[in-house]
Design a protein around this motif. Sequence first.
Motif, short mmCIF file in Angstrom:
data_model
loop_
_atom_site.label_atom_id
_atom_site.label_comp_id
_atom_site.label_asym_id
_atom_site.label_seq_id
_atom_site.Cartn_x
_atom_site.Cartn_y
_atom_site.Cartn_z
N MET A 108 100.76 90.51 21.28
CA MET A 108 101.02 90.29 20.09
C MET A 108 99.61 90.32 19.53
O MET A 108 99.31 90.90 18.23
CB MET A 108 101.65 88.90 19.74
N PHE A 109 98.68 89.69 20.01
CA PHE A 109 97.10 89.76 19.25
C PHE A 109 96.64 90.98 19.43
O PHE A 109 95.82 91.56 18.42
CB PHE A 109 96.54 88.80 20.22
N GLU A 110 96.87 91.92 20.54
CA GLU A 110 96.32 93.30 20.46
C GLU A 110 96.93 94.01 19.36
O GLU A 110 96.37 94.70 18.77
CB GLU A 110 96.65 93.77 21.84
N ASN A 111 98.25 93.98 18.99
CA ASN A 111 98.90 94.72 17.70
C ASN A 111 98.31 94.37 16.84
O ASN A 111 97.76 95.03 15.83
CB ASN A 111 100.26 94.44 17.74
N ALA A 112 97.84 92.97 16.42
CA ALA A 112 97.36 92.60 15.08
C ALA A 112 95.78 93.14 15.00
O ALA A 112 95.48 93.34 14.20
CB ALA A 112 97.32 90.94 15.31
N LEU A 113 95.05 93.27 16.33
CA LEU A 113 93.82 93.71 16.27
C LEU A 113 93.86 95.26 15.97
O LEU A 113 93.11 95.81 15.25
CB LEU A 113 93.06 93.45 17.53
N ASP A 114 94.85 95.90 16.52
CA ASP A 114 95.14 97.20 16.20
C ASP A 114 95.28 97.43 14.86
O ASP A 114 94.79 98.38 14.01
CB ASP A 114 95.89 97.91 17.18
N LYS A 115 96.09 96.53 14.05
CA LYS A 115 96.39 96.87 12.70
C LYS A 115 95.02 96.76 11.83
O LYS A 115 94.80 97.13 10.81
CB LYS A 115 97.59 95.74 12.15
N ARG A 116 94.48 95.50 12.03
CA ARG A 116 93.35 95.22 11.61
C ARG A 116 92.30 96.41 11.57
O ARG A 116 91.66 96.68 10.81
CB ARG A 116 92.60 93.94 11.94
N THR A 117 92.14 96.90 12.89
CA THR A 117 91.10 97.85 13.10
C THR A 117 91.68 99.24 12.31
O THR A 117 90.71 99.93 11.60
CB THR A 117 91.05 98.28 14.59
N LYS A 118 92.86 99.52 12.24
CA LYS A 118 93.14 100.89 11.77
C LYS A 118 93.10 100.59 10.07
O LYS A 118 92.87 101.47 9.38
CB LYS A 118 94.78 100.95 11.94
N LYS A 119 93.48 99.36 9.59
CA LYS A 119 93.21 98.99 8.13
C LYS A 119 91.70 99.10 7.95
O LYS A 119 91.39 99.74 6.66
CB LYS A 119 93.65 97.59 7.81
N SER A 120 90.76 98.78 8.56
CA SER A 120 89.36 98.99 8.32
C SER A 120 88.97 100.41 8.34
O SER A 120 88.27 100.92 7.75
CB SER A 120 88.47 98.31 9.44
N LEU A 121 89.49 101.19 9.26
CA LEU A 121 89.25 102.57 9.36
C LEU A 121 89.71 103.39 8.05
O LEU A 121 89.03 104.11 7.61
CB LEU A 121 89.90 103.15 10.75
N LEU A 122 91.02 103.05 7.56
CA LEU A 122 91.66 103.43 6.66
C LEU A 122 90.49 102.97 5.16
O LEU A 122 90.23 103.93 4.45
CB LEU A 122 92.91 102.92 6.15
N ASN A 123 90.07 101.79 5.49
CA ASN A 123 89.30 101.42 4.32
C ASN A 123 88.07 102.23 3.93
O ASN A 123 87.53 102.57 3.04
CB ASN A 123 88.96 100.02 4.07
#
Length: 166
Positions: free
Chosen positions: A1-16
């Motif tokens: 679960m933590f890895e998915n949250a990290l992936d989501k945050r990373t992807k959101k940062s990349l999109l930003n």
Amino acid sequence: MFENALDKRTKKSLLNLKYLSYIFVFATIALGYIVSTYTAYRLLGTYSELKTQIILWLIISYVVSFMIIWGIYDVIRLLNNLYKGNIFTYENADILKIIDKKIIFTIIFSTIANVVMTLMNGNPIWFLLVWFVFIIFLVVGHILVYPLALLVRKSADLQIEMELTI
């Protein structure tokens, strides 16, 4: 679960970062092309005797703006690769090397352009200071991007070696 949250945050940062890159492209178009063209037009109407310097300044502005936009295009390509999960790849190393070459070209072009404009008495001192700060930012970019390209290439080599040993 933590890895998915990290992936989501990373992807959101990349999109930003990608959206920020697009905003920077539009700002460069606005400043590098629209504002500089308008300013040159106004200056030509007021100071027609400085026609050569104004046109040279406009050409320099266009070339540097083009190089910035072209470099941002490569940054967006890199961000797309990272978003897909392709981190340590030869393609990313090559993109970083291309970005570095564009930075070096812009440094050389800007330096030569400023020397020529100064010799023609076409640059006021404040303009030289602005260009000097711009060139310093480009040198810092080169200092950061070149080793990063080498690091990504070496990491891609190690990743391939690791896959071959498994």
